[in-house]
Design a protein around this motif. Structure first.
Motif, PDB file in Angstrom:
ATOM      1  N   THR A  14     -11.336  17.474  36.147  1.00 24.57           N
ATOM      2  CA  THR A  14     -12.772  17.618  35.940  1.00 24.57           C
ATOM      3  C   THR A  14     -13.319  16.455  35.124  1.00 24.57           C
ATOM      4  O   THR A  14     -14.351  15.876  35.458  1.00 24.57           O
ATOM      5  N   HIS A  15     -12.599  16.090  34.081  1.00 22.26           N
ATOM      6  CA  HIS A  15     -13.025  14.971  33.240  1.00 22.26           C
ATOM      7  C   HIS A  15     -13.017  13.672  34.038  1.00 22.26           C
ATOM      8  O   HIS A  15     -13.957  12.877  33.949  1.00 22.26           O
ATOM      9  N   ARG A  16     -11.969  13.445  34.830  1.00 21.07           N
ATOM     10  CA  ARG A  16     -11.903  12.223  35.636  1.00 21.07           C
ATOM     11  C   ARG A  16     -13.022  12.184  36.662  1.00 21.07           C
ATOM     12  O   ARG A  16     -13.615  11.130  36.896  1.00 21.07           O
ATOM     13  N   ASN A  17     -13.331  13.296  37.299  1.00 19.87           N
ATOM     14  CA  ASN A  17     -14.411  13.338  38.282  1.00 19.87           C
ATOM     15  C   ASN A  17     -15.761  13.079  37.630  1.00 19.87           C
ATOM     16  O   ASN A  17     -16.632  12.444  38.226  1.00 19.87           O
ATOM     17  N   GLU A  18     -15.966  13.571  36.411  1.00 14.59           N
ATOM     18  CA  GLU A  18     -17.224  13.314  35.711  1.00 14.59           C
ATOM     19  C   GLU A  18     -17.364  11.834  35.375  1.00 14.59           C
ATOM     20  O   GLU A  18     -18.447  11.274  35.461  1.00 14.59           O
ATOM     21  N   ILE A  19     -16.266  11.200  34.983  1.00 10.12           N
ATOM     22  CA  ILE A  19     -16.309   9.766  34.679  1.00 10.12           C
ATOM     23  C   ILE A  19     -16.595   8.967  35.941  1.00 10.12           C
ATOM     24  O   ILE A  19     -17.439   8.068  35.956  1.00 10.12           O
ATOM     25  N   LEU A  20     -15.903   9.298  37.036  1.00 12.63           N
ATOM     26  CA  LEU A  20     -16.081   8.551  38.272  1.00 12.63           C
ATOM     27  C   LEU A  20     -17.467   8.752  38.862  1.00 12.63           C
ATOM     28  O   LEU A  20     -18.051   7.826  39.416  1.00 12.63           O
ATOM     29  N   SER A  21     -18.024   9.943  38.730  1.00 13.94           N
ATOM     30  CA  SER A  21     -19.350  10.199  39.288  1.00 13.94           C
ATOM     31  C   SER A  21     -20.452   9.554  38.450  1.00 13.94           C
ATOM     32  O   SER A  21     -21.515   9.232  38.963  1.00 13.94           O
ATOM     33  N   SER A  22     -20.188   9.339  37.152  1.00 12.90           N
ATOM     34  CA  SER A  22     -21.209   8.702  36.318  1.00 12.90           C
ATOM     35  C   SER A  22     -21.173   7.186  36.450  1.00 12.90           C
ATOM     36  O   SER A  22     -22.115   6.513  36.049  1.00 12.90           O
ATOM     37  N   GLY A  23     -20.085   6.630  36.976  1.00 13.37           N
ATOM     38  CA  GLY A  23     -19.994   5.198  37.200  1.00 13.37           C
ATOM     39  C   GLY A  23     -19.638   4.395  35.966  1.00 13.37           C
ATOM     40  O   GLY A  23     -19.746   3.184  35.967  1.00 13.37           O
ATOM     41  N   THR A  24     -19.196   5.045  34.885  1.00 15.96           N
ATOM     42  CA  THR A  24     -18.801   4.318  33.685  1.00 15.96           C
ATOM     43  C   THR A  24     -17.287   4.203  33.630  1.00 15.96           C
ATOM     44  O   THR A  24     -16.569   5.031  34.176  1.00 15.96           O
ATOM     45  N   THR A  25     -16.814   3.190  32.966  1.00 19.61           N
ATOM     46  CA  THR A  25     -15.376   3.012  32.796  1.00 19.61           C
ATOM     47  C   THR A  25     -14.976   3.453  31.403  1.00 19.61           C
ATOM     48  O   THR A  25     -15.821   3.691  30.537  1.00 19.61           O
ATOM     49  N   ALA A  26     -13.698   3.545  31.155  1.00 19.56           N
ATOM     50  CA  ALA A  26     -13.199   3.967  29.843  1.00 19.56           C
ATOM     51  C   ALA A  26     -13.589   2.944  28.781  1.00 19.56           C
ATOM     52  O   ALA A  26     -13.875   3.301  27.649  1.00 19.56           O
ATOM     53  N   VAL A  27     -13.611   1.665  29.140  1.00 20.39           N
ATOM     54  CA  VAL A  27     -13.990   0.628  28.167  1.00 20.39           C
ATOM     55  C   VAL A  27     -15.450   0.771  27.799  1.00 20.39           C
ATOM     56  O   VAL A  27     -15.832   0.643  26.620  1.00 20.39           O
ATOM     57  N   GLN A  28     -16.306   1.076  28.775  1.00 23.07           N
ATOM     58  CA  GLN A  28     -17.729   1.257  28.478  1.00 23.07           C
ATOM     59  C   GLN A  28     -17.966   2.485  27.612  1.00 23.07           C
ATOM     60  O   GLN A  28     -18.845   2.490  26.781  1.00 23.07           O
ATOM     61  N   GLN A  29     -17.156   3.539  27.802  1.00 24.30           N
ATOM     62  CA  GLN A  29     -17.331   4.743  26.992  1.00 24.30           C
ATOM     63  C   GLN A  29     -16.915   4.508  25.554  1.00 24.30           C
ATOM     64  O   GLN A  29     -17.471   5.108  24.640  1.00 24.30           O
ATOM     65  N   GLN A  30     -15.941   3.645  25.311  1.00 24.62           N
ATOM     66  CA  GLN A  30     -15.490   3.387  23.949  1.00 24.62           C
ATOM     67  C   GLN A  30     -16.551   2.646  23.140  1.00 24.62           C
ATOM     68  O   GLN A  30     -16.609   2.770  21.944  1.00 24.62           O
ATOM     69  N   HIS A  31     -17.398   1.883  23.809  1.00 25.21           N
ATOM     70  CA  HIS A  31     -18.399   1.097  23.112  1.00 25.21           C
ATOM     71  C   HIS A  31     -19.657   1.903  22.777  1.00 25.21           C
ATOM     72  O   HIS A  31     -20.510   1.444  22.069  1.00 25.21           O
ATOM     73  N   HIS A  32     -19.755   3.120  23.306  1.00 24.48           N
ATOM     74  CA  HIS A  32     -20.947   3.939  23.031  1.00 24.48           C
ATOM     75  C   HIS A  32     -20.724   4.896  21.918  1.00 24.48           C
ATOM     76  O   HIS A  32     -19.824   5.365  21.514  1.00 24.48           O
TER      77      HIS A  32
END
Length: 73
Positions: A55-73
Motif C-alpha cells: 500500500t505504501h509503495r503504491n501510494e508513492i508510485l501513484s503520487s510520482g515522488t521518489t524516496a529522495v524527494q520525500q526525504q527533502h520535504h
C-alpha cells in the motif's frame, strides 16, 4: 522514511500476539495442543505487513515522488 499505516500496525500486533501465544504454548501443555493457531496468527501478521508495504509503495508510485524527494520535504 516511510509512514506507518494501519496494515503495518495490525501486522505487528498479530506477530506479537503469535509470539506470546508460542511462548505460552511452551509453558502450558493445553495451549500447546492448539499450536496450529500460532501459524495462522503469524501468517496473518506477515500478510498484513506485506499488504502495508504494498500500500505504501503504491501510494508513492501513484503520487510520482521518489524516496529522495520525500526525504527533502
Amino acid at each position: 522514511m516511510g509512514k506507518i499505516n494501519g496494515e503495518n500496525v495490525a501486522g505487528a500486533a498479530f506477530l506479537l500476539f503469535a509470539s506470546v501465544f508460542l511462548a505460552a504454548g511452551m509453558v502450558n501443555p493445553i495451549i500447546a495442543s492448539v499450536a496450529v493457531v500460532f501459524y495462522f496468527l503469524a501468517a496473518a501478521g506477515v500478510a498484513l505487513v506485506f499488504l502495508g508495504y504494498r500500500t505504501h509503495r503504491n501510494e508513492i508510485l501513484s503520487s510520482g515522488t521518489t524516496a529522495v524527494q520525500q526525504q527533502h520535504h
